[in-house]
Design an enzyme around this catalytic site. Sequence first.
Site, mmCIF file in Angstrom:
data_model
loop_
_atom_site.group_PDB
_atom_site.id
_atom_site.type_symbol
_atom_site.label_atom_id
_atom_site.label_comp_id
_atom_site.label_asym_id
_atom_site.label_seq_id
_atom_site.Cartn_x
_atom_site.Cartn_y
_atom_site.Cartn_z
ATOM 1 N N GLY A 160 -11.421 -21.190 -5.385
ATOM 2 C CA GLY A 160 -12.698 -20.471 -5.329
ATOM 3 C C GLY A 160 -13.584 -20.860 -4.166
ATOM 4 O O GLY A 160 -14.787 -20.600 -4.192
ATOM 5 N N GLY A 217 2.667 6.384 7.907
ATOM 6 C CA GLY A 217 4.060 6.691 7.568
ATOM 7 C C GLY A 217 5.001 5.629 8.110
ATOM 8 O O GLY A 217 6.089 5.427 7.594
ATOM 9 N N ASN A 218 4.575 4.919 9.171
ATOM 10 C CA ASN A 218 5.350 3.773 9.664
ATOM 11 C C ASN A 218 5.224 2.580 8.722
ATOM 12 O O ASN A 218 6.000 1.628 8.812
ATOM 13 C CB ASN A 218 4.852 3.326 11.046
ATOM 14 C CG ASN A 218 5.527 4.059 12.191
ATOM 15 O OD1 ASN A 218 4.907 4.859 12.878
ATOM 16 N ND2 ASN A 218 6.812 3.787 12.381
ATOM 17 N N SER A 219 4.241 2.639 7.844
ATOM 18 C CA SER A 219 3.957 1.509 6.961
ATOM 19 C C SER A 219 5.196 1.054 6.211
ATOM 20 O O SER A 219 5.863 1.858 5.567
ATOM 21 C CB SER A 219 2.880 1.891 5.944
ATOM 22 O OG SER A 219 1.642 1.956 6.586
ATOM 23 N N HIS A 227 0.829 -1.220 0.000
ATOM 24 C CA HIS A 227 0.000 0.000 0.000
ATOM 25 C C HIS A 227 0.862 1.268 0.000
ATOM 26 O O HIS A 227 0.342 2.363 -0.170
ATOM 27 C CB HIS A 227 -1.045 -0.022 1.127
ATOM 28 C CG HIS A 227 -0.548 0.316 2.498
ATOM 29 N ND1 HIS A 227 -0.227 -0.636 3.440
ATOM 30 C CD2 HIS A 227 -0.344 1.505 3.098
ATOM 31 C CE1 HIS A 227 0.156 -0.034 4.556
ATOM 32 N NE2 HIS A 227 0.094 1.258 4.384
ATOM 33 N N ASP A 280 0.266 -7.516 1.477
ATOM 34 C CA ASP A 280 0.670 -6.122 1.613
ATOM 35 C C ASP A 280 2.199 -5.973 1.658
ATOM 36 O O ASP A 280 2.731 -5.230 2.483
ATOM 37 C CB ASP A 280 0.006 -5.480 2.850
ATOM 38 C CG ASP A 280 0.055 -3.949 2.785
ATOM 39 O OD1 ASP A 280 0.538 -3.422 1.765
ATOM 40 O OD2 ASP A 280 -0.364 -3.298 3.752
#
Lengths: 462, 466
Positions: A241, A186-188, A78, A108
Amino acid sequence: MRRSMWASVLATLCLAGCVTTGSARESAVIRAKNKVLPALVHIRPVKEVFTGGRREEILVVGSGFIISPDGYVVTNEHVAGETRLVRCVLYNKEEVEAEVVGTDPYTDIAVLKLKTDRNDLPTVKLGNSSKLEAGQVVLALGSPHGLARSVSEGIVSVTDRYLGDGGDMASPYNTWIQTDAAINPGNSGGPLVNLKGEVIGINARRLGGAENVGFAIPIDSAREVIDDIIQEKRVIRSWIGASFQEMLRKTEDPQKKGVIIADVDPLSPAAEAELLPGDVMLSINGVPTNARFVEDLPPVNQLIADLPVGQEATVRIARGKEELDIKVTPTERSAVKGEEVEFKEWGFTASELTPAIVRIAQLPAKKGVFVSGAQVGGPAGEARLQAGDIVLKVDDQDIGDLAAFRQIYQQLVASKKRLVMMDVKRGALTRYVLIKQNGENKGELAPAPEGAAVREEQNDGK
Amino acid sequence: MGNKILRAAIMMLVGWYASAEDAFPPSLAREVYDRVSPAICVLSYSSEITNPASGEVTKRATNALGVIVSSDGLVMTHGHMLLENARPFSIRVKVGQGELEKEYDGQILRKPEDLNVCFVRIVTSESVGFPYVRFDAEARLEVGEEVLLVGLLGDNFDFSRSLLARRIGSILEKPRRTYCLDQPVPFGYVTSPVINAHGVAVGVVGYDLSPAEGGELYIRSGHPLVYQSGLFAHYLETPPSEQEAKSPQEEAWLGVFTQPLTDDHAEYWGLPKNGGVIVSTIVPGSPAEKSGFQRGDIVTEFNGIPIHAKQNQEVLDFTRVIRETGVGKDVIVKVLRAGQPLEMTTNLVLRPKSARDAVEFEDQVFGLTVREITTDVRILLNLPEDVQGVIVRRVKSGSWASIANIRPGVIIMNFGDYPVTNLEEFKQAVTKVAEQKPKEVTVFCRAGSVTLFFRMEPVWPADALK
């Protein structure tokens, strides 16, 4: 009497212990921080966002860490997904551009490669997250709110938090390390570090409206993804699925093994193999698939993801009193998000269909494109094309996918044909959307003044 | 700032003075006030409001203006008193002011389909002759004409009856003749009688058009309207509950969604620019499907009535023509299919029950209130035909269902191993499960486009006794 004596001895011991570990802890924190900080990266990507039927670019801030001397950097998807340009600031404040090697929205995780000839960059040491214990002291490093080189400290609150298979926090393949170390926007992508100075997680989430509830991807879940991205530029996963629920949703009886099949996508290998919601899956290719609690679900999903694509697998299920072996041939799992494009002349944005969109729209097949937005006052907006519509046909030609649509679109724009008809599915309804190519907005799509938009609204259909 | 207020105040004074000069000399205004205000009453009631998303129920106490319209105590008030998700209770009607005020119980009547008002009947055993307002059903209003409203000041002013002068600012002709006032009015003037310069009551103040008038399609809300007396005169003769119930089921139904044939659409398809309606969606199982309508057909004539819709508003006329055509007889429909004229015969059926008339069932054991899936909901939620069941409307707080995290909006398809395809089957399933008292009850549901399971673990009263 005897009891109170013991209590005071204990208290003294404890106090003494605390005092000594207090200073020891401080030096341990400093040592651990020093091992990681030189490899910490402040990341400023220019991201592509699609909003209101328009493609825009915005500058965001995130964190990351260097894992190889030649400059591979790990961060969040992200942070680095859908970017045109990624600028990184290293520990010594040197600014280096980076290319995105690959991203994996399901976990992520993204990997960048710094554009540098150096082969001596400082790196972090990756630890082992399976050995973690709640209560263990950890540090979070990164750029909260853009403030580079920040360190915060806390403990591991929970080692295996499950955040679900749907919604904003969806993470089918991993549980999370929950920590009370301050994690802010911002730590991401920044590292979560143990006191040995080893990276044991990648900070990625926090609970809004809560105090000190942050989440990091365990490094053991990330390691394979990072390797795949470096080698293949992406992560290839198998898909059948079916989605699963823990056995507790059916029974509290611990004797009942397996995992509940909760949902079967109608256009999927599981549906073809006639797996049914309510079946209890006992094993895949002989490997047991037991999930009594939600935290047991990610390993089951991972087991399916690891099946070879296109190769028949044997799923053993319990259906009522019977046990059956069912053959399923997995396909490759498609991306979470489809490619998105702005169609400037008509003033709208559209993306590739994903199985989730096909499912929600109840399409009989994966054919068409998904409208993600239409500009107010643009030809598509005037024709009442709406976000959420699925374009099935243009001028009576079936639309297979985004590439096919783009081709037809380019031909029609070049042809300067005045009217173009789109067959659109909107929920259960279908609509005829008539685009006027040479209307009031001649090619150029400057934002229409508010008054104009209102006027045109009233003129509709006349 | 202060200047602005002063100027506004002067303007208002001037306005009032001028209007008193033109149309309403003080003597007439005074006469109107004396005559009408005794028929203005205060409705105090509580409402139970259900949040459609969460199913959460909140209660709120409200006051509103009522106008007495008959000597035996029929009161007309605003239409929002009774909504799909709001039910009034403890209705009190306060008639008269000050020392003379008397309070009665009120009973709400069935809400009219065709006008956004409600009627309340004053419950009394005394044979009181209530003061009431006589309306002239024939009177018409003109643009610019001045009118007097008799309404209520707020709670803080003891609900004093009060006059307000307004003008007819505009008259709309579609979807029905609608008079708009020139300026907003305070809440205490909603449903207040509208008096013309001859001192005659010609209507009441209202806000929205009812869905049957096209109110759902173009929401003309937020601006005060005058509901002219002609729209409600028949309700004063025969109040709604006593009228023969004309339910929406009696409406005829074809089962299509349409778009107007604009000149651009006509040009695109090379058709004459005469308007019409494009059949854009055909409801599965509807008369339209059975009589062979196809998507893209353009209806130009229905039951002998030409259809020339070029704009959205005009599609409403087509809808009305269908609704008013009888059920069960053959109807000739002229369409253009791929440019070629074609005559089709169809046989309209009753409009399927809508969510508003859907039957609900409240189970007492698990705390679930569920509702049958009506055709309109099926279309709204884009549910395929193979999804059958009941929709959860409310989950009682603290119930077994709420502990299992079952949420409003999910569709129950299987309950405790009993398939549920309709309300009756759900009732039976609940009854059987309650008899069998299993330790665990599994519920299979559809939420959005996916399916999932919930488990309830009720403590049965018998177990508790052991």
